[in-house]
Design a protein around this motif. Structure first.
Motif, short mmCIF file in Angstrom:
data_model
loop_
_atom_site.label_atom_id
_atom_site.label_comp_id
_atom_site.label_asym_id
_atom_site.label_seq_id
_atom_site.Cartn_x
_atom_site.Cartn_y
_atom_site.Cartn_z
N ALA A 1 0.89 -1.29 0.13
CA ALA A 1 0.07 0.06 -0.13
C ALA A 1 0.87 1.19 0.01
O ALA A 1 1.24 1.61 1.10
CB ALA A 1 -1.04 -0.10 1.27
N SER A 2 0.84 2.01 -0.88
CA SER A 2 1.70 3.22 -1.13
C SER A 2 0.85 4.03 -0.46
O SER A 2 -0.36 4.01 -0.50
CB SER A 2 2.09 3.45 -2.63
OG SER A 2 1.10 3.37 -3.51
N LEU A 3 1.56 5.47 -0.26
CA LEU A 3 0.81 6.58 0.45
C LEU A 3 -0.35 7.12 -0.49
O LEU A 3 -1.57 7.56 -0.02
CB LEU A 3 1.76 7.75 0.47
CG LEU A 3 2.88 7.44 1.75
CD1 LEU A 3 3.84 8.46 1.73
CD2 LEU A 3 1.98 7.36 2.97
N ASP A 4 -0.29 6.83 -1.86
CA ASP A 4 -1.40 7.39 -2.76
C ASP A 4 -2.67 6.63 -2.68
O ASP A 4 -3.91 7.07 -2.90
CB ASP A 4 -1.13 7.43 -4.17
CG ASP A 4 -0.33 6.26 -4.59
OD1 ASP A 4 -0.49 5.12 -3.78
OD2 ASP A 4 0.23 6.07 -5.74
N LEU A 5 -2.81 5.52 -1.99
CA LEU A 5 -3.78 4.52 -1.64
C LEU A 5 -4.84 5.60 -0.73
O LEU A 5 -6.16 5.28 -0.93
CB LEU A 5 -3.46 3.39 -1.01
CG LEU A 5 -4.69 2.38 -0.74
CD1 LEU A 5 -5.16 2.11 -2.04
CD2 LEU A 5 -4.22 1.23 0.04
N ALA A 6 -4.43 6.53 -0.12
CA ALA A 6 -5.17 7.44 0.57
C ALA A 6 -6.35 7.98 -0.02
O ALA A 6 -7.51 8.54 0.20
CB ALA A 6 -4.44 8.44 1.45
N GLY A 7 -5.85 8.34 -1.46
CA GLY A 7 -6.63 9.14 -2.30
C GLY A 7 -7.64 8.14 -3.13
O GLY A 7 -8.65 8.56 -3.95
N ALA A 8 -7.49 6.72 -3.17
CA ALA A 8 -8.12 5.90 -3.99
C ALA A 8 -9.55 5.88 -3.48
O ALA A 8 -10.45 5.86 -4.61
CB ALA A 8 -7.64 4.47 -3.80
N ASP A 9 -9.86 6.03 -2.46
CA ASP A 9 -11.23 6.02 -1.84
C ASP A 9 -12.04 6.92 -2.92
O ASP A 9 -13.22 6.98 -3.27
CB ASP A 9 -11.25 6.61 -0.47
CG ASP A 9 -12.34 5.82 0.39
OD1 ASP A 9 -13.53 5.85 0.29
OD2 ASP A 9 -11.70 4.97 1.24
N ILE A 10 -11.56 8.25 -2.83
CA ILE A 10 -12.38 9.34 -3.55
C ILE A 10 -11.98 9.07 -5.18
O ILE A 10 -13.18 9.34 -5.94
CB ILE A 10 -12.07 10.79 -2.95
CG1 ILE A 10 -12.95 11.75 -3.11
CG2 ILE A 10 -10.74 11.21 -3.78
CD1 ILE A 10 -13.92 11.64 -1.95
N GLU A 11 -11.06 8.71 -5.58
CA GLU A 11 -10.76 8.56 -6.91
C GLU A 11 -11.82 7.42 -7.39
O GLU A 11 -12.44 7.60 -8.56
CB GLU A 11 -9.53 8.25 -7.27
CG GLU A 11 -8.57 9.43 -7.04
CD GLU A 11 -7.20 9.12 -7.45
OE1 GLU A 11 -6.67 8.31 -8.33
OE2 GLU A 11 -6.26 9.37 -6.51
N ILE B 1 -14.76 6.91 -6.36
CA ILE B 1 -16.11 7.26 -6.35
C ILE B 1 -16.20 8.37 -7.39
O ILE B 1 -17.07 8.63 -8.34
CB ILE B 1 -16.42 8.11 -5.09
CG1 ILE B 1 -16.62 6.93 -3.93
CG2 ILE B 1 -17.56 8.75 -5.00
CD1 ILE B 1 -16.58 7.23 -2.69
N THR B 2 -15.37 9.44 -7.63
CA THR B 2 -15.49 10.20 -8.77
C THR B 2 -15.02 9.85 -10.03
O THR B 2 -15.57 10.31 -11.06
CB THR B 2 -14.58 11.45 -8.67
OG1 THR B 2 -13.16 11.20 -8.16
CG2 THR B 2 -14.94 12.39 -7.12
N GLN B 3 -14.28 8.51 -10.20
CA GLN B 3 -13.74 8.40 -11.89
C GLN B 3 -14.04 7.07 -12.10
O GLN B 3 -13.92 6.75 -13.25
CB GLN B 3 -12.00 8.64 -11.60
CG GLN B 3 -11.59 9.96 -11.41
CD GLN B 3 -10.09 9.89 -11.21
OE1 GLN B 3 -9.41 9.04 -11.55
NE2 GLN B 3 -9.61 10.86 -10.65
N VAL B 4 -14.75 6.25 -11.48
CA VAL B 4 -15.12 5.03 -11.84
C VAL B 4 -16.59 4.84 -11.76
O VAL B 4 -17.24 5.47 -10.92
CB VAL B 4 -14.24 3.99 -10.59
CG1 VAL B 4 -14.73 2.48 -11.16
CG2 VAL B 4 -12.98 4.06 -10.96
N GLY C 1 -15.18 2.61 4.22
CA GLY C 1 -15.18 3.31 3.17
C GLY C 1 -14.99 2.23 1.72
O GLY C 1 -15.20 1.13 1.94
N MET C 2 -15.04 2.82 0.74
CA MET C 2 -14.61 2.44 -0.44
C MET C 2 -13.81 1.06 -0.68
O MET C 2 -14.09 0.24 -1.03
CB MET C 2 -14.46 3.12 -1.66
CG MET C 2 -15.31 2.91 -3.00
SD MET C 2 -17.15 2.87 -2.42
CE MET C 2 -17.23 1.78 -4.16
#
Ligand code: ATP
Ligand code: MG
Length: 291
Positions: free
Chosen positions: A120-130, A132-135, A169-170
């Motif tokens: 799990a790299s740090l950018d995983l923190a943004g995956a939740d919102i991505e 929801i908004t991009q998929v 969450g997601m």
């Protein structure tokens, strides 16, 4: 008195680690089909990661092929395996958001022959919102399932463990959509059962809407202290509520368990003779024998 290497505690620990690496091999029964377990509890610090890491390590030392998916942006499971998960590392994020294959992103945990980690790299923190908004809505809960289905059709694994973040969450939804078994670690303390009701409702929701195969298969009591009334009372009520889903083995509090990750190790290799390691090995055996 000499200070030969062999006499130092470190050398002793290294010798014990070699012993456990060689003596456990071939002692775990492989399941007929891959078992995929999500380790979830939205309450923080109850032992999800410690459980994922040490059960997976026990099984891999026992000769089984195991993958741990680190689904927590904190990356604690990756750290515990000594796997790089800095900002530029690839891993779970790329699988969920960019549909990269798990096989290309997973890494062999240092010191193991059959234990892989999807970091799990740090950018995983943004995956939740991505997600929801991009998929698209019909895909966003199933990205992990889609990746796992492809992976398991090509690779022969005995166990896959998904280490969840302390939220519903997601990311956790993806974990619940992708597996058939949930393992809930419950810390033996006063508030333990309050969050569990909410978790069970989420699992029920996931079962109805996303994944009819989903079931809570395993409950593990963690940080158990048999000398306090509180610990035994919590353990009793968990056993009363969940019946034989609760493993007979409870994991005691153990300093070595807490220390091991800072050496990039599981307690199984850090101090195989400690009470924590012995308990995790017994818990892993119970899970394997129940399969
Ligand atoms: N049996 C144990 N004995 C002593 N310390 C433990 C034990 N199990 C876990 N710990 C410690 O308790 C803390 C929380 O454990 P862990 O990180 O496994 O929980 P978690 O549920 O994954 O937390 P989070 O919700 O933040 O992901 C850690 O510092 C860990 O080292
Ligand atoms: Mg954790």
């Amino acid at each position: 008195m000499t200070f030969d290497d062999e006499d130092t505690p470190l050398a002793h620990a290294a010798a014990a680690a070699v012993y456990v690496r060689t003596s456990l091999k071939g002692t775990f029964p492989a399941p007929q089909n891959t078992r995929v377990l999500t380790i979830a509890n939205q309450k923080g610090g109850v032992g999800k990661t410690t459980t994922a890491v040490n059960i997976a390590a026990s099984m891999a030392l026992g000769g089984l092929k195991v993958l741990v998916i680190d689904l927590d942006p904190q990356g604690n499971a990756s750290t515990a395996f000594g796997v790089d998960h800095q900002e530029d590392a690839t891993g779970t994020y790329d699988v969920l958001v960019d549909k990269e294959p798990i096989a290309d992103m997973m890494v062999l945990a240092p010191g193991y022959e059959s234990l892989w980690c999807l970091p799990a790299s740090l950018d995983l923190a943004g995956a939740d919102i991505e997600l929801i908004t991009q998929v698209t809505e019909d895909e966003r809960a199933f990205r992990l399932k889609m990746a796992l289905d492809i992976f398991l059709s090509e690779y022969d694994m005995d166990y896959v463990f998904v280490d969840c973040p302390p939220s519903l969450g997601m990311l956790t939804i993806n974990a619940l959509a992708a597996v058939s078994e949930v393992l809930i670690p419950i810390q033996c303390e006063f508030y333990a059962l309050e969050g569990v009701q909410q978790l069970l409702r989420t699992i029920e929701f996931a079962q109805e809407r996303l994944n009819p195969d989903l079931a809570v298969s395993t409950i593990l009591l963690t940080m158990y202290n048999g000398s306090t009334n509180l610990s035994t009372q919590v353990a009793d009520s968990v056993r009363e509520y969940f019946g034989d889903k609760v493993l007979t083995t409870a994991i005691p509090r153990s300093t070595y368990v807490a220390e091991a990750p800072s050496f990039g190790q599981s307690v199984m290799t850090y101090d195989p003779g400690s009470t924590g390691a012995v308990a995790y090995l017994a818990a892993a055996r119970e899970i394997a024998n129940r399969g």
